[in-house]
Design a protein around this motif. Sequence first.
Motif, PDB file in Angstrom:
ATOM      1  N   GLU A  84      45.727  50.915  40.676  1.00 30.84           N
ATOM      2  CA  GLU A  84      46.630  49.774  40.765  1.00 30.84           C
ATOM      3  C   GLU A  84      45.935  48.569  40.148  1.00 30.84           C
ATOM      4  O   GLU A  84      44.779  48.273  40.490  1.00 30.84           O
ATOM      5  CB  GLU A  84      46.969  49.465  42.235  1.00 30.84           C
ATOM      6  CG  GLU A  84      47.857  50.505  42.894  1.00 30.84           C
ATOM      7  CD  GLU A  84      49.273  50.488  42.329  1.00 30.84           C
ATOM      8  OE1 GLU A  84      49.722  49.399  41.893  1.00 30.84           O
ATOM      9  OE2 GLU A  84      49.899  51.557  42.309  1.00 30.84           O
ATOM     10  N   PRO A  85      46.589  47.834  39.237  1.00 34.07           N
ATOM     11  CA  PRO A  85      45.951  46.648  38.660  1.00 34.07           C
ATOM     12  C   PRO A  85      45.542  45.666  39.752  1.00 34.07           C
ATOM     13  O   PRO A  85      46.232  45.505  40.764  1.00 34.07           O
ATOM     14  CB  PRO A  85      47.047  46.059  37.763  1.00 34.07           C
ATOM     15  CG  PRO A  85      47.946  47.208  37.447  1.00 34.07           C
ATOM     16  CD  PRO A  85      47.933  48.074  38.670  1.00 34.07           C
ATOM     17  N   VAL A  86      44.401  45.019  39.533  1.00 32.49           N
ATOM     18  CA  VAL A  86      43.908  44.030  40.490  1.00 32.49           C
ATOM     19  C   VAL A  86      44.729  42.758  40.367  1.00 32.49           C
ATOM     20  O   VAL A  86      45.000  42.269  39.268  1.00 32.49           O
ATOM     21  CB  VAL A  86      42.421  43.729  40.207  1.00 32.49           C
ATOM     22  CG1 VAL A  86      41.923  42.577  41.085  1.00 32.49           C
ATOM     23  CG2 VAL A  86      41.576  44.976  40.452  1.00 32.49           C
ATOM     24  N   THR A  87      45.150  42.208  41.483  1.00 34.96           N
ATOM     25  CA  THR A  87      45.946  40.978  41.481  1.00 34.96           C
ATOM     26  C   THR A  87      45.046  39.751  41.595  1.00 34.96           C
ATOM     27  O   THR A  87      43.863  39.850  41.991  1.00 34.96           O
ATOM     28  CB  THR A  87      46.923  40.973  42.662  1.00 34.96           C
ATOM     29  OG1 THR A  87      46.168  40.900  43.882  1.00 34.96           O
ATOM     30  CG2 THR A  87      47.786  42.226  42.676  1.00 34.96           C
ATOM     31  N   ALA A  88      45.598  38.589  41.262  1.00 34.57           N
ATOM     32  CA  ALA A  88      44.844  37.342  41.390  1.00 34.57           C
ATOM     33  C   ALA A  88      44.425  37.116  42.842  1.00 34.57           C
ATOM     34  O   ALA A  88      43.321  36.634  43.116  1.00 34.57           O
ATOM     35  CB  ALA A  88      45.679  36.177  40.888  1.00 34.57           C
ATOM     36  N   GLY A  89      45.272  37.482  43.769  1.00 33.41           N
ATOM     37  CA  GLY A  89      44.937  37.310  45.179  1.00 33.41           C
ATOM     38  C   GLY A  89      43.756  38.168  45.594  1.00 33.41           C
ATOM     39  O   GLY A  89      42.877  37.718  46.348  1.00 33.41           O
ATOM     40  N   GLU A  90      43.700  39.385  45.080  1.00 37.53           N
ATOM     41  CA  GLU A  90      42.574  40.265  45.414  1.00 37.53           C
ATOM     42  C   GLU A  90      41.276  39.720  44.806  1.00 37.53           C
ATOM     43  O   GLU A  90      40.215  39.761  45.434  1.00 37.53           O
ATOM     44  CB  GLU A  90      42.839  41.671  44.886  1.00 37.53           C
ATOM     45  CG  GLU A  90      43.891  42.449  45.661  1.00 37.53           C
ATOM     46  CD  GLU A  90      44.137  43.812  45.054  1.00 37.53           C
ATOM     47  OE1 GLU A  90      43.890  44.822  45.745  1.00 37.53           O
ATOM     48  OE2 GLU A  90      44.574  43.874  43.880  1.00 37.53           O
ATOM     49  N   LEU A  91      41.374  39.223  43.561  1.00 33.86           N
ATOM     50  CA  LEU A  91      40.179  38.664  42.926  1.00 33.86           C
ATOM     51  C   LEU A  91      39.678  37.444  43.686  1.00 33.86           C
ATOM     52  O   LEU A  91      38.465  37.272  43.891  1.00 33.86           O
ATOM     53  CB  LEU A  91      40.494  38.257  41.488  1.00 33.86           C
ATOM     54  CG  LEU A  91      40.115  39.212  40.355  1.00 33.86           C
ATOM     55  CD1 LEU A  91      40.349  38.538  39.027  1.00 33.86           C
ATOM     56  CD2 LEU A  91      38.669  39.681  40.490  1.00 33.86           C
ATOM     57  N   HIS A  92      40.588  36.606  44.074  1.00 35.41           N
ATOM     58  CA  HIS A  92      40.199  35.409  44.814  1.00 35.41           C
ATOM     59  C   HIS A  92      39.491  35.806  46.107  1.00 35.41           C
ATOM     60  O   HIS A  92      38.434  35.249  46.459  1.00 35.41           O
ATOM     61  CB  HIS A  92      41.418  34.552  45.125  1.00 35.41           C
ATOM     62  CG  HIS A  92      41.082  33.280  45.834  1.00 35.41           C
ATOM     63  ND1 HIS A  92      40.513  32.193  45.198  1.00 35.41           N
ATOM     64  CD2 HIS A  92      41.204  32.932  47.138  1.00 35.41           C
ATOM     65  CE1 HIS A  92      40.301  31.235  46.079  1.00 35.41           C
ATOM     66  NE2 HIS A  92      40.727  31.651  47.260  1.00 35.41           N
ATOM     67  N   ALA A  93      40.040  36.779  46.819  1.00 41.54           N
ATOM     68  CA  ALA A  93      39.429  37.212  48.078  1.00 41.54           C
ATOM     69  C   ALA A  93      38.047  37.815  47.821  1.00 41.54           C
ATOM     70  O   ALA A  93      37.094  37.581  48.589  1.00 41.54           O
ATOM     71  CB  ALA A  93      40.335  38.229  48.771  1.00 41.54           C
ATOM     72  N   TYR A  94      37.930  38.575  46.724  1.00 39.10           N
ATOM     73  CA  TYR A  94      36.644  39.216  46.413  1.00 39.10           C
ATOM     74  C   TYR A  94      35.569  38.160  46.157  1.00 39.10           C
ATOM     75  O   TYR A  94      34.488  38.203  46.756  1.00 39.10           O
ATOM     76  CB  TYR A  94      36.793  40.119  45.184  1.00 39.10           C
ATOM     77  CG  TYR A  94      35.480  40.680  44.694  1.00 39.10           C
ATOM     78  CD1 TYR A  94      34.949  41.844  45.243  1.00 39.10           C
ATOM     79  CD2 TYR A  94      34.754  40.039  43.693  1.00 39.10           C
ATOM     80  CE1 TYR A  94      33.722  42.347  44.817  1.00 39.10           C
ATOM     81  CE2 TYR A  94      33.533  40.530  43.261  1.00 39.10           C
ATOM     82  CZ  TYR A  94      33.030  41.682  43.817  1.00 39.10           C
ATOM     83  OH  TYR A  94      31.819  42.165  43.395  1.00 39.10           O
ATOM     84  N   PHE A  95      35.872  37.184  45.271  1.00 37.67           N
ATOM     85  CA  PHE A  95      34.854  36.185  44.945  1.00 37.67           C
ATOM     86  C   PHE A  95      34.627  35.192  46.086  1.00 37.67           C
ATOM     87  O   PHE A  95      33.540  34.642  46.228  1.00 37.67           O
ATOM     88  CB  PHE A  95      35.209  35.465  43.640  1.00 37.67           C
ATOM     89  CG  PHE A  95      34.861  36.275  42.427  1.00 37.67           C
ATOM     90  CD1 PHE A  95      33.546  36.400  42.025  1.00 37.67           C
ATOM     91  CD2 PHE A  95      35.839  36.943  41.713  1.00 37.67           C
ATOM     92  CE1 PHE A  95      33.203  37.165  40.918  1.00 37.67           C
ATOM     93  CE2 PHE A  95      35.512  37.709  40.609  1.00 37.67           C
ATOM     94  CZ  PHE A  95      34.193  37.826  40.200  1.00 37.67           C
ATOM     95  N   ARG A  96      35.631  34.965  46.900  1.00 39.90           N
ATOM     96  CA  ARG A  96      35.429  34.106  48.062  1.00 39.90           C
ATOM     97  C   ARG A  96      34.408  34.733  49.004  1.00 39.90           C
ATOM     98  O   ARG A  96      33.495  34.061  49.482  1.00 39.90           O
ATOM     99  CB  ARG A  96      36.747  33.886  48.800  1.00 39.90           C
ATOM    100  CG  ARG A  96      36.606  32.954  50.020  1.00 39.90           C
ATOM    101  CD  ARG A  96      37.943  32.672  50.649  1.00 39.90           C
ATOM    102  NE  ARG A  96      38.620  33.903  51.030  1.00 39.90           N
ATOM    103  CZ  ARG A  96      39.909  33.991  51.374  1.00 39.90           C
ATOM    104  NH1 ARG A  96      40.657  32.895  51.343  1.00 39.90           N
ATOM    105  NH2 ARG A  96      40.439  35.123  51.724  1.00 39.90           N
TER     106      ARG A  96
END
Length: 518
Positions: free
Chosen positions: A316-328
């Motif tokens: 599944e493509p990574v969403t902006a929300g998932e990226l934000h949570a990862y880097f946070r």
Amino acid sequence: MTGRALPPGASIRSLGHAGYEIAHAGVRLLVDPWFHPAFLASWFPFPDNRPLLDDVASAAYDVLYVSHTHEDHFDASTLELLDHDTTTVVVPRFRSKALVRRFTELGFREVIALGHRERHEVAEGFALTMLLDTSHKEDSGLLVELDGFRFLDLNDCNTPLSELPADVDVLSAQYSGAMWYPNCYAYPDEVQRRKTAEVRGDLFDTLVRKVRLTGASTYLPAAGPPCFLDPELERFNNHAETIFPLWDDLARDFAAACPGVDALCLEPGDALTADGVTPSDDPDRGRWRDDPDAYLAAYRARRADEWAAYHEEPYEPVTAGELHAYFRQLTDWNRRFLADYERDVRLVADGASWGIRLGRVGGVLEADPIDAGYTIQVPPRALRAIVDRRIGWEEALLSLRLSLHRDPDTFDLTLMSLLRYGNQPVQTTHMLRERAEAASGATVERDGHTFQRFCPHAGEDLAHAEIADGVLECPRHHWTWDLRTGACLSGGTVPLRVGPATAAPSEWHTAEGNAGLR
């Protein structure tokens, strides 16, 4: 083979790459067995060692040693095949405890963690001494003593040169690249060739130093190169133009640099005994030399289901929300480490682009444009694996499936350390401690200069550094500094604490430079 011979009945059998099976005094020791693809199905053992897998899986080993967590050493698929009840695991005692935890999760009942220079007697006449990379990097080597015979397995570990054991009979160490620099960088061809040549030269120089300091009479080339069976990575099989040379490419230079040292290039299945080398009975032994292209084509066909699995795995493509949570989460874990960091990163994947402000608490994610010092292009499957924490950035970079661009072309130590070690904050915390110790710790006086003893980049002991015309070169990563000012001249931007030999510490100076680097 010169020097002391192995005791009667003892043997060191190569399993390919950094793998060995060592037998003596009724004990069988298995070392770094690697048989399955690593790093997003990009690396494969070279030459093919799969014919040995059944032997290893069905054998009874008393002791298993794995040097570190990289997948070309910690091969979980192979380790699952071993007897977890009767095999004692010996591992380095890393700060993160990562290896102990992973072996426990695999079901091994007895795991012994040894610290730097800690010795463990397996049986009478069979002893192991652990040697750590004492910097923030978690890697290890092992000194194996067999009734006075000393076999030092350094694989790709960089124990400080000043702490390497001497009087070694056989040394096994890396000569070929096992990293992603400079291959991952999108350099023009001419720049890529120059930087590749520099890395190859540095690796060779480090190897020669290790051979001389250990006093080894025999050298076993090991821990590389891998091969790349996925057709989209085919270019990395070019041994002349990458950091992955074959031993045949270096043998003549080695003989000139280390006269009197025997270099034995063991094939998978070859065994070293008191009588010399016993060749493997594999009918395909050495065939890769006869017709390399045909050999690789056949190897690629045999493993098609393994390298193709990377491309066929649904995601599944990574969403902006998932990226934000990862880097946070990543930046929250490493707040102290990022305290003075101000640079930004652009991440490009699957046609989308994000700006990541790592210097802000929470790793703020923004839409383009930002003035990013680093741009990282990531295949969407790789990004999914990273965000799901199935792999780390280090493993993703080692796959050579990512592409990096930086402006200026200067190594950013803080960023790269965050990506490589940020999932285990104990390592980035140790890096902060290293920096503090480097700023006030031990010093060396040589050639009219006083300078800090341990390298501010990765902790190498600079007592063994070369000094020429007022320029010091670290023997580990070959960064250079001007001993008059402390300015870093190549490699990165971290300054060295220097001063004239007669100066008091209060008179020392450090050149201006940011904390981020190569």
